[in-house]
Design a protein around this motif. Structure first.
Motif, mmCIF file in Angstrom:
data_model
loop_
_atom_site.group_PDB
_atom_site.id
_atom_site.type_symbol
_atom_site.label_atom_id
_atom_site.label_comp_id
_atom_site.label_asym_id
_atom_site.label_seq_id
_atom_site.Cartn_x
_atom_site.Cartn_y
_atom_site.Cartn_z
ATOM 1 N N GLY A 38 0.833 -1.194 -0.235
ATOM 2 C CA GLY A 38 0.262 -0.264 0.179
ATOM 3 C C GLY A 38 0.854 1.256 0.041
ATOM 4 O O GLY A 38 2.042 1.199 -0.155
ATOM 5 N N PRO A 39 0.151 2.782 0.025
ATOM 6 C CA PRO A 39 0.962 3.588 0.165
ATOM 7 C C PRO A 39 2.428 3.706 1.206
ATOM 8 O O PRO A 39 2.186 3.644 2.350
ATOM 9 C CB PRO A 39 0.354 4.879 0.018
ATOM 10 N N ALA A 40 3.282 4.533 0.858
ATOM 11 C CA ALA A 40 4.238 4.704 1.930
ATOM 12 C C ALA A 40 5.178 3.098 2.969
ATOM 13 O O ALA A 40 4.534 3.245 3.792
ATOM 14 C CB ALA A 40 4.016 5.662 2.087
ATOM 15 N N GLY A 41 4.777 2.333 2.099
ATOM 16 C CA GLY A 41 5.436 0.562 2.162
ATOM 17 C C GLY A 41 6.597 1.087 2.907
ATOM 18 O O GLY A 41 7.471 -0.220 3.844
ATOM 19 N N GLY A 42 6.858 2.038 1.915
ATOM 20 C CA GLY A 42 9.164 1.190 1.606
ATOM 21 C C GLY A 42 9.506 2.879 1.824
ATOM 22 O O GLY A 42 9.609 3.170 3.166
ATOM 23 N N ALA A 43 10.400 3.294 0.993
ATOM 24 C CA ALA A 43 11.179 4.778 1.749
ATOM 25 C C ALA A 43 10.874 5.446 1.950
ATOM 26 O O ALA A 43 11.311 6.105 3.159
ATOM 27 C CB ALA A 43 12.505 4.545 0.429
ATOM 28 N N SER A 44 9.706 5.563 1.685
ATOM 29 C CA SER A 44 8.621 6.542 1.672
ATOM 30 C C SER A 44 8.350 6.863 2.471
ATOM 31 O O SER A 44 7.122 7.799 3.479
ATOM 32 C CB SER A 44 7.666 7.231 0.508
ATOM 33 N N PHE A 45 8.787 6.117 4.124
ATOM 34 C CA PHE A 45 7.218 5.628 4.898
ATOM 35 C C PHE A 45 8.069 6.848 5.776
ATOM 36 O O PHE A 45 7.740 7.030 6.539
ATOM 37 C CB PHE A 45 8.018 4.599 5.775
ATOM 38 N N GLY A 46 9.940 6.687 6.007
ATOM 39 C CA GLY A 46 10.694 6.819 7.332
ATOM 40 C C GLY A 46 11.496 7.545 7.349
ATOM 41 O O GLY A 46 12.758 8.326 7.515
ATOM 42 N N ASN A 47 11.052 8.400 5.547
ATOM 43 C CA ASN A 47 13.385 9.471 5.515
ATOM 44 C C ASN A 47 12.973 10.658 6.158
ATOM 45 O O ASN A 47 11.225 11.024 6.903
ATOM 46 C CB ASN A 47 13.139 9.810 4.165
ATOM 47 N N ALA A 48 13.675 11.471 6.060
ATOM 48 C CA ALA A 48 14.085 12.402 7.103
ATOM 49 C C ALA A 48 13.073 13.800 7.264
ATOM 50 O O ALA A 48 13.002 14.843 7.282
ATOM 51 C CB ALA A 48 15.818 13.336 7.145
ATOM 52 N N GLY A 49 12.331 13.332 5.297
ATOM 53 C CA GLY A 49 11.391 14.984 4.988
ATOM 54 C C GLY A 49 12.136 15.579 4.463
ATOM 55 O O GLY A 49 10.714 16.703 4.246
ATOM 56 N N MET A 50 12.781 16.241 4.032
ATOM 57 C CA MET A 50 13.608 17.078 3.511
ATOM 58 C C MET A 50 12.810 17.323 2.369
ATOM 59 O O MET A 50 13.825 15.971 1.479
ATOM 60 C CB MET A 50 14.779 17.426 3.471
#
Ligand SMILES: Cc1cc2nc3c(=O)[nH]c(=O)nc-3n(C[C@H](O)[C@H](O)[C@H](O)COP(=O)(O)OP(=O)(O)OC[C@H]3O[C@@H](n4cnc5c(N)ncnc54)[C@H](O)[C@@H]3O)c2cc1C
Length: 417
Positions: A38-50
């Motif tokens: 589903g959405p944001a199950g990969g690297a997009s989940f927990g990155n630094a958000g910059m």
């Protein structure tokens, strides 16, 4: 067993796949996204958000190699290579070293700037004003260094900022102490980049893309693409773990897993995963007013709605080795070097797979000899910034519209020259 036909099928519901899905949908296309997580199950989940319109420096840089031996000596340092994985990573690492030559770095920075400078515009287009303000803080970003010695890459970073007219203000010890009360005394140098922003939740911003896509009639199906099979007469059949799905247009946006899907088609791209970690402090004793990037130890401290996110470092160990959670917990120690009085409270450790190319540029666009197939991955350290503009570029290429920026630097063919 389902057998279904789709005008446009996207593999991967990370920031890149969902940005592409939304832009295609707004062009009037019926779009389906496949992702078992589903959405944001990969690297997009927990990155630094910059979200960094004003970041245009690739990772491989002149002078970087001088830092590598020191980093490698420390198994929990900014860069680690698992010895058992080194033979597999060597070809990519060689290309990474070549990409660090000054002429290539400057060319890559031009392409990175062209993509990143539109990131906040694209996030606003995708989210709309209200969600944009809810999820994004345009507070700028501060880089800091321990000690007084200039790092080997600083001069080139400045050259890149000058080349692109990127504004940045040097900060001294007193400025830093005013901006960040409690910062350690040995943090004496900083740089404020006011044009950069961050999200208060990488997970929520990407799942929001998924919700907007669904609300507008899009479908996200929890299936794993197992094999891509070209069809006679055009398009592809995707064999998933549950179905056969045919598509006129197929977009591979499967992040670090994309190369595995493409190899059986004879499409070989230099995609490695630079595994990164985060420690999320849910009840930290302090929150900085804006994100801080420690250039000495290669990590970010980002104030988020869930707490304080301490994220970064690179581990070259492939897609299959289990995480080394010590690389996440050591980030808390690093953050205490910035803020000695920091109390962590409850901590979640996490690992994500950055999908990385040697030149830090994504691989975007059609593939010669494979009609109907489009690539959208390889954003490495910068997918939250490059993802939405990449989605817009790809949607324009698929629609045959004016791309807005020159797509050539992102083509897969650059690696076969
Ligand atoms: C520690 C860390 C910090 C970072 N900090 C930042 C930052 O501050 N700013 C920034 O811009 N970037 C940052 N990044 C990079 C950023 O997170 C990535 O570049 C970005 O998330 C990549 O997005 P993606 O959509 O390509 O991949 P992903 O988010 O990994 O999504 C790929 C999706 O494809 C799916 N998938 C894989 N295989 C299949 C299959 N066979 N079938 C169907 N689906 C499949 C996966 O389940 C996954 O959901 C950071 C990364 C890390 C690890």
């Amino acid at each position: 067993m389902t057998i279904a036909h789709h005008p446009a099928l996207i593999i991967g519901a990370g920031v890149v796949g969902l940005s592409t899905a939304l832009y295609l949908q707004r062009d009037g296309m019926q779009v389906t996204v496949l992702d078992p997580l589903g959405p944001a199950g990969g690297a997009s989940f927990g990155n630094a958000g910059m979200l960094s319109p004003d970041t245009a420096a690739p990772i491989a840089m002149p002078g970087m190699l001088r830092k590598v031996p020191g980093w490698l000596r420390d198994p929990l340092g900014p860069l680690a290579v698992r010895p058992s994985y080194l033979p597999r990573a060597l070809p990519w690492l060689r290309q990474w070293v070549k990409a660090g030559r000054l002429d290539r770095v400057l060319a890559a920075s031009d392409a990175m700037r062209a993509l990143h400078r539109e990131t906040l515009v694209c996030w606003r287009e995708l989210l709309g004003d209200s969600l944009y303000h809810n999820l994004i803080r345009p507070s700028g970003q501060v880089h800091v260094w321990e000690g007084d010695d200039a790092s080997p890459t600083e001069a080139v970073e400045q050259q890149i900022r000058d080349r692109h007219g990127i504004q940045a203000t040097p900060l001294g010890a007193d400025d830093l102490r005013q901006m960040f009360p409690g910062i350690a005394r040995d943090i004496r140098r900083g740089l404020h980049v006011p044009g950069n922003a961050h999200t208060v939740s990488p997970q929520r911003i990407v799942t929001t893309l998924g919700e907007l896509f669904r609300q507008a009639g899009g479908t996200i199906i929890a299936e794993r693409a197992m094999k891509l099979i070209p069809r006679d007469g055009g398009g592809y059949t995707v064999m998933t773990n549950r179905a056969n799905r045919t598509a006129d247009r197929l977009v591979v946006a499967a992040g670090a897993w994309s190369a595995r899907l493409l190899a059986p088609l004879g499409i070989h791209v230099p995609l490695e995963t630079e595994r990164g970690y985060h420690a999320m402090l849910f009840a930290p004793s302090m929150q900085p007013a804006m994100p801080i990037s420690s250039k000495s130890r290669a990590f970010f401290v980002t104030p988020m709605e869930d707490g304080l996110c301490i994220a970064g470092t690179v581990e070259i160990a492939g897609l299959d080795a289990p995480p080394d959670e010590r690389r996440a917990t050591v980030l808390v120690d690093h953050a205490r070097r910035l803020f000695p009085a920091l109390e962590a409270g409850e901590v979640r450790t996490w690992m994500g797979f950055r999908p990385s190319t040697p030149d830090s540029l994504p691989i975007l666009g059609p593939v010669a000899g494979h009609p109907g197939l489009y690539l959208a991955f390889g954003h490495g350290h910068f997918g939250m910034s490059g993802g939405p503009p990449s989605g817009r570029l790809l949607a324009r290429l698929i629609a045959g519209a004016a791309p807005g920026i020159d797509p050539a630097p992102y083509g897969a063919q650059r690696f076969s020259r």
